[in-house]
Design a protein around this motif. Sequence first.
Motif, mmCIF file in Angstrom:
data_model
loop_
_atom_site.group_PDB
_atom_site.id
_atom_site.type_symbol
_atom_site.label_atom_id
_atom_site.label_comp_id
_atom_site.label_asym_id
_atom_site.label_seq_id
_atom_site.Cartn_x
_atom_site.Cartn_y
_atom_site.Cartn_z
ATOM 1 N N PHE A 1 0.828 -1.207 0.000
ATOM 2 C CA PHE A 1 0.000 0.000 0.000
ATOM 3 C C PHE A 1 0.863 1.258 0.000
ATOM 4 O O PHE A 1 0.555 2.223 -0.692
ATOM 5 N N THR A 2 1.937 1.254 0.774
ATOM 6 C CA THR A 2 2.784 2.447 0.883
ATOM 7 C C THR A 2 3.779 2.581 -0.271
ATOM 8 O O THR A 2 4.435 3.612 -0.390
ATOM 9 N N GLY A 3 3.907 1.544 -1.080
ATOM 10 C CA GLY A 3 4.845 1.600 -2.197
ATOM 11 C C GLY A 3 6.273 1.330 -1.776
ATOM 12 O O GLY A 3 7.217 1.707 -2.475
ATOM 13 N N THR A 4 6.461 0.674 -0.627
ATOM 14 C CA THR A 4 7.811 0.378 -0.154
ATOM 15 C C THR A 4 8.184 -1.087 -0.345
ATOM 16 O O THR A 4 9.312 -1.470 -0.038
ATOM 17 N N ALA A 5 7.249 -1.905 -0.822
ATOM 18 C CA ALA A 5 7.565 -3.309 -1.086
ATOM 19 C C ALA A 5 8.404 -3.382 -2.359
ATOM 20 O O ALA A 5 8.090 -2.731 -3.352
ATOM 21 N N PRO A 6 9.478 -4.154 -2.343
ATOM 22 C CA PRO A 6 10.332 -4.218 -3.536
ATOM 23 C C PRO A 6 9.643 -4.937 -4.685
ATOM 24 O O PRO A 6 8.833 -5.836 -4.487
ATOM 25 N N VAL A 7 9.976 -4.502 -5.898
ATOM 26 C CA VAL A 7 9.443 -5.117 -7.100
ATOM 27 C C VAL A 7 10.596 -5.866 -7.774
ATOM 28 O O VAL A 7 11.626 -5.264 -8.092
ATOM 29 N N LEU B 1 15.602 1.373 4.072
ATOM 30 C CA LEU B 1 15.222 2.058 5.304
ATOM 31 C C LEU B 1 13.741 2.433 5.268
ATOM 32 O O LEU B 1 13.039 2.298 6.271
ATOM 33 N N ARG B 2 13.257 2.889 4.115
ATOM 34 C CA ARG B 2 11.828 3.215 3.992
ATOM 35 C C ARG B 2 10.963 1.990 4.238
ATOM 36 O O ARG B 2 9.929 2.070 4.890
ATOM 37 N N ARG B 3 11.383 0.840 3.721
ATOM 38 C CA ARG B 3 10.626 -0.390 3.951
ATOM 39 C C ARG B 3 10.626 -0.734 5.440
ATOM 40 O O ARG B 3 9.603 -1.114 6.012
ATOM 41 N N ARG B 4 11.766 -0.589 6.065
ATOM 42 C CA ARG B 4 11.864 -0.871 7.497
ATOM 43 C C ARG B 4 10.973 0.085 8.293
ATOM 44 O O ARG B 4 10.316 -0.319 9.257
ATOM 45 N N LEU B 5 10.941 1.342 7.890
ATOM 46 C CA LEU B 5 10.077 2.324 8.546
ATOM 47 C C LEU B 5 8.603 1.997 8.325
ATOM 48 O O LEU B 5 7.772 2.191 9.211
ATOM 49 N N SER B 6 8.272 1.503 7.121
ATOM 50 C CA SER B 6 6.896 1.101 6.837
ATOM 51 C C SER B 6 6.462 0.018 7.816
ATOM 52 O O SER B 6 5.343 0.057 8.350
ATOM 53 N N ASP B 7 7.340 -0.948 8.088
ATOM 54 C CA ASP B 7 7.024 -2.003 9.047
ATOM 55 C C ASP B 7 6.845 -1.422 10.454
ATOM 56 O O ASP B 7 5.936 -1.817 11.188
ATOM 57 N N GLY B 8 7.688 -0.463 10.810
ATOM 58 C CA GLY B 8 7.575 0.181 12.120
ATOM 59 C C GLY B 8 6.307 1.000 12.259
ATOM 60 O O GLY B 8 5.654 1.002 13.312
ATOM 61 N N VAL B 9 5.940 1.695 11.180
ATOM 62 C CA VAL B 9 4.703 2.483 11.185
ATOM 63 C C VAL B 9 3.504 1.551 11.312
ATOM 64 O O VAL B 9 2.562 1.826 12.070
#
Length: 193
Positions: free
Chosen positions: A96-102, A162-170
């Motif tokens: 949803f946040t666009g931080t999952a790798p493609v 780091l953005r992906r890691r932050l997405s998990d934290g959020v």
Amino acid sequence: MIPSRGLRRQKVVRELLAELERFDGVVARLARRHLLRCQELTTQINDLERELRDLVRRLAPSLLEIPGCGVLSAAVIVGETAGVHRFRDKDAYARFTGTAPVPVWSGSSAGKVRLNRGGNRSVNCALHMIAVTQARGVGPGRPYLDKQLARGKDRVAALRLLRRRLSDGVFAALRADLLAAQQPAASPVQLAA
């Protein structure tokens, strides 16, 4: 000289208005009018930010505890997420946040990933601002970036991780706030016992 973002400060605007009193003419009058408008808008912005701060503190206090997450970023995340209960896990939230790798599957690029240009761009932007703030030394972002750079990642890839890691934290913070809101409040009798 006016400091960067100086017109946000009421003191700087008052000093400029006092300085402009020495001058007459159309340009001085227009400059005074613009400065008064800046002063009025700054007051409105500060009032709205105070109001948002109270709302976000009530709705998502755990989110504000993430280093680098300010009131405006938290408000965007809470508003755009529209209820964390909609997502089954952190991976669905990352999509949803666009931080999952493609994954990239062409040529000799097996196992490589690229930036996801999908997802909610507002939440992605808020996560990026938190990541950039952490990369400057606020919170755990700087050591994580250094570790990724030491592993051979370039800066863009390390920031994406780091953005992906932050997405998990959020996601975890939003879930914690949701669970806390669902708990019944303790009555005064229970507190006294």
